[in-house]
Write a protein that holds these residues in place. Structure first.
Motif, PDB file in Angstrom:
ATOM      1  N   ARG A 202       0.825  -1.207   0.000  1.00 45.61           N
ATOM      2  CA  ARG A 202       0.000   0.000   0.000  1.00 45.61           C
ATOM      3  C   ARG A 202       0.860   1.257   0.000  1.00 45.61           C
ATOM      4  N   GLU A 203       1.948   1.231   0.756  1.00 47.76           N
ATOM      5  CA  GLU A 203       2.842   2.389   0.772  1.00 47.76           C
ATOM      6  C   GLU A 203       3.495   2.597  -0.585  1.00 47.76           C
ATOM      7  N   LEU A 222       9.170  -3.387  -5.430  1.00 48.76           N
ATOM      8  CA  LEU A 222       8.130  -4.409  -5.548  1.00 48.76           C
ATOM      9  C   LEU A 222       8.712  -5.818  -5.365  1.00 48.76           C
ATOM     10  N   THR A 223       9.861  -6.076  -5.999  1.00 52.03           N
ATOM     11  CA  THR A 223      10.474  -7.402  -5.858  1.00 52.03           C
ATOM     12  C   THR A 223      11.063  -7.602  -4.458  1.00 52.03           C
ATOM     13  N   VAL A 292       0.055  -8.890  -5.064  1.00 59.30           N
ATOM     14  CA  VAL A 292      -1.066  -8.877  -4.120  1.00 59.30           C
ATOM     15  C   VAL A 292      -1.774 -10.224  -4.126  1.00 59.30           C
ATOM     16  N   ARG A 293      -2.009 -10.786  -5.320  1.00 58.46           N
ATOM     17  CA  ARG A 293      -2.689 -12.077  -5.397  1.00 58.46           C
ATOM     18  C   ARG A 293      -1.861 -13.176  -4.733  1.00 58.46           C
ATOM     19  N   PHE A 294      -0.552 -13.173  -4.998  1.00 58.75           N
ATOM     20  CA  PHE A 294       0.297 -14.205  -4.411  1.00 58.75           C
ATOM     21  C   PHE A 294       0.280 -14.129  -2.883  1.00 58.75           C
ATOM     22  N   GLU A 328      -5.747  -7.028  -5.164  1.00 54.15           N
ATOM     23  CA  GLU A 328      -5.989  -5.597  -4.950  1.00 54.15           C
ATOM     24  C   GLU A 328      -5.401  -4.839  -6.124  1.00 54.15           C
ATOM     25  N   SER A 329      -6.190  -4.081  -6.766  1.00 56.05           N
ATOM     26  CA  SER A 329      -5.722  -3.335  -7.935  1.00 56.05           C
ATOM     27  C   SER A 329      -5.245  -1.970  -7.532  1.00 56.05           C
TER      28      SER A 329
END
Length: 329
Positions: A202-203, A222-223, A292-294, A328-329
């Motif tokens: 989210r941040e 992100l990674t 997010v899905r993972f 979450e998009s």
């Protein structure tokens, strides 16, 4: 010692001391002689208003005490007159010369005052080696309580003693807690890998990095979020592994069916970081959504289940928490 009597219409009072000079702390007797008509009640207001529990009345600034346990004898003088002789124990505790007050006697509407007296109190000259004899025992304090058995310093500084005791109790409690839990204060619960990953995602999204042309920084962060989650959630040392090594470990794990999410993320990230390829906006969004899905689909899911016992006639409710799907998009 003869004394001059006070004068009133029908009542007279005279006062004298058994001894005009007395040793400090010793007792002497104050004699009060009252002459009045027979059958008329009367008395000394000084004694009438005294506190019975104290047992004495203080005069001359409380340096002299008159005991309330006095004796009174009545003599019939004839002609309807009587004489009342009061014998009042007197004791002085301060040396010096004292002028005793006039003692007022009241009988119905009549009153009279006695003559004033002078008393010399002689100090006691003693040394540490002189034997103590001929003196009364130490009297019990007035209104005696449990606190009288305590030392004066304890009574005067009780609040400091309580504060010290509380500090000692707090210290012992803290030491015991430190030995047991390694800390004095209660530990704040450490966030789960899932909670940490969702918070970091989210941040990251709020920073709008790729919208500002900072795709490399975006995919690096992100990674990192994904690698930290893999390390904490599955024990995979993803921060020290290449993308291929991460995929190999996931293939032999319980979440190998989720490898496609990770493959898409790492592939795009490698192109951006090493080949300096600028991804399309759709690729940036897809990579974020796949993380997010993972995370959502691999978070620990509490399951509460109970098998129905045969023959008990009960159907216990079986509660299962379904895995949340979607991203979450």
């Amino acid at each position: 010692m003869a004394c001059v009597s006070g004068v009133s219409a029908k009542v007279s009072v005279s006062a004298r001391l058994d001894s005009v000079s007395v040793l400090m702390g010793k007792l002497t007797t104050l004699n009060l002689e009252v002459v009045q008509d027979k059958g008329k009640p009367g008395g000394f207001p000084l004694f009438r208003n005294a506190d019975i529990n104290k047992g004495y009345v203080g005069i001359c600034g409380d340096s002299i005490e008159l005991r309330t346990s006095y004796k009174a004898d009545t003599i019939d003088l004839g002609s309807n007159r009587i004489q009342i002789n009061y014998k009042v124990p007197l004791q002085a505790f301060d040396s010096g010369s004292y002028r005793l007050p006039e003692f007022v006697y009241v009988s119905e509407s009549d009153s009279a005052r006695s003559n004033a007296l002078t008393l010399n109190v002689v100090p006691v000259n003693v040394t540490a080696d002189d034997p103590i004899a001929g003196f009364a025992q130490v009297a019990e304090p007035e209104g005696k309580s449990v606190l009288d058995a305590l030392p004066d310093w304890m009574v005067d500084y009780w609040w400091i003693i309580i504060a010290i005791l509380l500090a000692i109790v707090a210290f012992l409690w803290g030491m015991r807690r430190y030995k047991k839990e390694g800390t004095v204060l209660k530990k704040k619960p450490e966030p789960t890998p899932y909670e940490t990953a969702i918070k970091d995602l989210r941040e990251l999204k709020a920073k709008n990095l790729w919208e500002q042309g900072m795709e490399k920084e975006y995919f690096t962060r992100l990674t990192d979020i994904l690698r930290i989650y893999l390390a904490r959630r599955f024990g995979i040392n993803a921060m020290e592994m290449t993308s291929r090594e991460i995929m190999d470990h996931l293939y032999s794990s319980d979440v190998k069916d989720k490898r496609d999410y990770v493959r898409q993320i790492l592939s795009v990230a490698d192109f951006v970081k090493f080949a300096k390829v600028r991804p399309l906006p759709a690729d940036n969004i897809a990579a974020y959504d796949n993380v997010v899905r993972f995370v959502e689909e691999t978070k620990p899911v509490p399951v509460v289940a109970a098998d129905a016992e045969e023959g008990d006639g009960q159907n216990p409710e079986i509660k299962k928490t379904e895995t949340k799907k979607g991203g979450e998009s």
